[in-house]
Write a protein that holds these residues in place. Structure first.
Motif, short mmCIF file in Angstrom:
data_model
loop_
_atom_site.label_atom_id
_atom_site.label_comp_id
_atom_site.label_asym_id
_atom_site.label_seq_id
_atom_site.Cartn_x
_atom_site.Cartn_y
_atom_site.Cartn_z
N GLY A 299 0.81 -1.21 0.00
CA GLY A 299 0.00 0.00 0.00
C GLY A 299 0.85 1.26 0.00
O GLY A 299 0.59 2.19 -0.79
N VAL A 300 1.85 1.33 0.88
CA VAL A 300 2.69 2.52 0.97
C VAL A 300 3.48 2.74 -0.32
O VAL A 300 3.54 3.86 -0.85
N VAL B 258 -3.87 14.73 1.55
CA VAL B 258 -5.18 14.15 1.85
C VAL B 258 -5.46 12.97 0.92
O VAL B 258 -5.91 11.90 1.36
N ILE B 259 -5.19 13.15 -0.38
CA ILE B 259 -5.42 12.08 -1.34
C ILE B 259 -4.54 10.88 -1.03
O ILE B 259 -4.99 9.73 -1.10
N ALA C 206 -5.53 3.61 2.24
CA ALA C 206 -6.57 2.65 2.59
C ALA C 206 -7.10 1.94 1.34
O ALA C 206 -7.31 0.72 1.35
N LEU C 207 -7.29 2.69 0.26
CA LEU C 207 -7.78 2.08 -0.98
C LEU C 207 -6.76 1.10 -1.55
O LEU C 207 -7.14 0.05 -2.10
N MET D 31 -7.54 -1.68 10.11
CA MET D 31 -6.47 -0.96 9.42
C MET D 31 -7.03 0.11 8.49
O MET D 31 -6.62 1.28 8.54
N VAL D 32 -8.01 -0.27 7.67
CA VAL D 32 -8.59 0.66 6.71
C VAL D 32 -9.40 1.75 7.42
O VAL D 32 -9.35 2.93 7.05
N LEU D 33 -10.14 1.37 8.47
CA LEU D 33 -10.96 2.34 9.19
C LEU D 33 -10.11 3.41 9.85
O LEU D 33 -10.43 4.61 9.77
#
Length: 310
Positions: A105-106, A231-232, A238-239, A290-292
């Motif tokens: 993800g990162v 912000v994006i 998470a996406l 994690m996503v929340l």
């Protein structure tokens, strides 16, 4: 050495900043930050935190397969959340799998951000044919779901590479496929901000003194358009984790020898109706938390960086 009163004054100034005050005045945001910090530290420190190493075949015993959580009948105190069908500790698998998911993800977000910011700056600053080409490509890509783009890139990459190299390049291919799915948001946002910033007096002054377009973009325009990008990036993290989990659940993500959260959920899903619910429920819950936590932080960051809401 700085005086104590000077240090105290600097800390007070930092503590009373708008963004810090906004953070500490929101209990939900503080809780989300603490949860995200715990998850990141536990996952990236899995080698020290996890009670077992599920990647080490020599430490896995098939006799321990299918053990329920410790509070159920038949549970083993060595395995707090139970074991899977191969005898691997679920808690340790979640920590190691979370590390893989977060790494993908990162890296995906970094790749998408660098690509999108670069194209957005070039498109907004130079305009003309370059702007038209980049924006038309972005609009075409927006016509397709991100997961479909990721599946397409992943499939093409696997088709071009020999079968024996698929496992070795699984993570780089995932980063490439997910990153290429998310660059459009950065490019469109940065382009819009660049169109405004290039009309400012400081950009005109930089042109007059002979600075190159590259220096103007990096030194002057980029710092003034980076706010919305943060912000994006937070939201896209998470996406990206969800996209990686989806690809792994579909069997086109990381290999089973290096299971991510999506792979653990897919493996556990096969045994869900046999009563071994813990194999898929705990990785699924870890993915949700994690996503929340990341989404809550991105919502706060969006509001904190929006001057209209101050």
């Amino acid at each position: 050495m700085p005086r104590p009163d000077l240090i105290k004054g600097r800390f007070a100034a930092f503590w009373n900043k708008d963004i810090v005050w906004s953070f500490r005045s929101s209990p939900v945001t503080v809780a989300a930050a603490v949860l995200a910090l715990i998850i990141f530290v536990a996952c990236f420190g899995a080698a020290w935190v996890a009670p077992h190493n599920p990647m080490d075949v020599a430490t896995v015993e098939l006799m321990d397969a299918g053990l329920p959580p410790v509070w159920q009948s038949g549970g083993d105190p060595r395995f707090l959340l139970g074991t899977d069908v191969q005898g691997r500790d679920i808690l340790s698998s979640i920590l190691y799998g979370g590390r893989i998911s977060l790494t993908v993800g990162v890296l995906s977000v970094l790749f998408a951000a660098v690509l999108g910011i670069t194209l957005g700056l070039v498109s907004g600053y130079f305009g003309g044919t370059i702007d038209t080409i980049i924006m038309r490509i972005a609009e075409v890509q927006l016509s397709f779901p991100a997961i479909l783009i990721a599946l397409l890139v992943d499939g093409v990459a696997r088709g071009l590479l020999p079968a024996e190299q698929h496992e070795a390049v699984a993570v780089p291919v995932l980063v490439l496929s997910i990153g290429l799915s998310f660059w459009v948001q950065y490019a469109r946002t940065v382009r819009g901000s660049t169109l405004v910033e290039k009309q400012r007096d400081y950009v005109s002054a930089a042109r007059i003194i002979g600075l190159s377009p590259a220096l103007i973009l990096i030194r002057h325009i980029l710092p003034n358009v980076i706010g919305p990008v943060l912000v994006i990036a937070t939201l896209n993290l998470a996406l990206a984790v969800i996209t990686e989990a989806t690809l792994s659940f579909l069997g086109v993500g990381v290999p089973p020898t290096q299971p991510s959260l999506g792979t653990l959920i897919r493996i556990g899903n096969e045994y869900l109706f046999s009563g071994e619910w813990w194999i898929t429920v705990w990785p699924g819950l870890a993915l949700i938390l994690m996503v929340l936590s990341v989404n809550l932080l991105s919502d706060w960051l969006r509001d904190a960086l929006n001057p209209k809401l101050r």
